[in-house]
Structure formats: C-alpha cells, structure tokens
Design a protein around this motif. Structure first.
Motif: not given
Length: 158
Positions: A23-30, A38-45, A51-61
């Motif tokens: 139900x939620x749209x975003x969280x923090x990927x650490x 540590x590197x934590x970024x807010x990101x949509x998921x 399959x019980x997995x989480x998926x994200x998208x962003x830049x290629x580099x």
C-alpha cells in the motif's frame, strides 16, 4: 543471524508487513556507501506479492549503483501514515524493515514490468505511462531486493 525484535509485543504479522509494502509508495533504501558510511535514500518501490521481492528504478550510474556493485547487502524501511485513537494526540505508526540482497535487473521485459507497476502506484493515466516507457525506459536501471529477513512493528509516538 538476524536479531529478534526486542519489544516483541509491538511486532506485527508478516501479512501486515506485506500489506504495508503493497500500500505504501516509498521508503528509505540503505546501502553501504563510500568509505563504509551508510547511504540512505528515499525511493519509490513496488512490492511484488507474487515473488515477495521489492523493485526500484533510478539512473544507470551514480552513488547508489556504485554502492550496490561494491556490496549487495541492503536494508529498506517503509512506514505508513499512522492513525490516532479517538481522543489521543499520538500517532500509531506501523513500520517494516526488510534486509536482503539487491541486484541489478538486466532483463528488458522485467524492467518494463517494474516501471509499469511503479507508474501505476501513482496514476492510472495510460497515455502518460506509454510516453514514459517510450522516452525513459532505455535510461532506467531497475533494481530487485530479495528479502532475507523482514520484520514490522506498531509504535505509539507518545
């Protein structure tokens, strides 16, 4: 390997955790960033219940991709909007933490599915979706977080 929740009376079920991830749209990927910081970024998921997995998208580099290539361990945190009990000021918030391994998605059909599902979390505008896929899909790097451990809890802010 993973710690049990110390305040176990606040623990929520796996089904409740999955519902929050759906139900939620975003969280923090650490991730483990440069020099061990540590590197934590807010990101949509998108949480795929099949399959019980989480998926994200962003830049290629960038920092995120460099961190993943250096160490594939990740933690993702999501929390809901919360609710107030009648007559109380404090919010009651459910949160979920997922520990797992993150990997780059290389399959183009899977990347299209991930991007489609991510857009559908925000809009049902098919014309917008098709335009985004046409103009941006080739520039997107999709990511898959395969959970090793997941836990959730309900916390009262008071």
């Amino acid at each position: 390997m993973f710690r049990k929740m110390r305040r176990f009376k606040q623990q929520i079920s796996d089904a409740e955790c999955r519902e929050i991830l759906i139900s939620q749209k975003r969280g923090v990927l650490s991730l483990i960033g440069e020099n061990g910081y540590p590197y934590g970024i807010p990101i949509d998921h998108w949480f795929c219940d099949a399959d019980g997995c989480l998926y994200f998208h962003g830049a290629k580099e960038g920092h995120k991709i460099d961190a993943i290539k250096a160490c594939n361990k990740a933690c993702y945190t999501v929390y809901d909007e919360g609710f107030r009990k009648p007559g109380e000021w404090a919010l009651n918030i459910k949160s979920v933490i997922v520990f797992g391994k993150i990997e780059l998605v290389t399959d183009e059909d899977k990347a299209r599915e991930i991007c489609t599902q991510l857009v559908k979390k925000f809009t049902d505008d098919e014309e917008y979706l098709e335009q985004e896929l046409k103009s941006a899909l080739s520039r997107v790097q999709c990511l898959k977080l395969v959970p090793d451990y997941m836990t959730g809890k309900l916390v009262n802010e008071s």
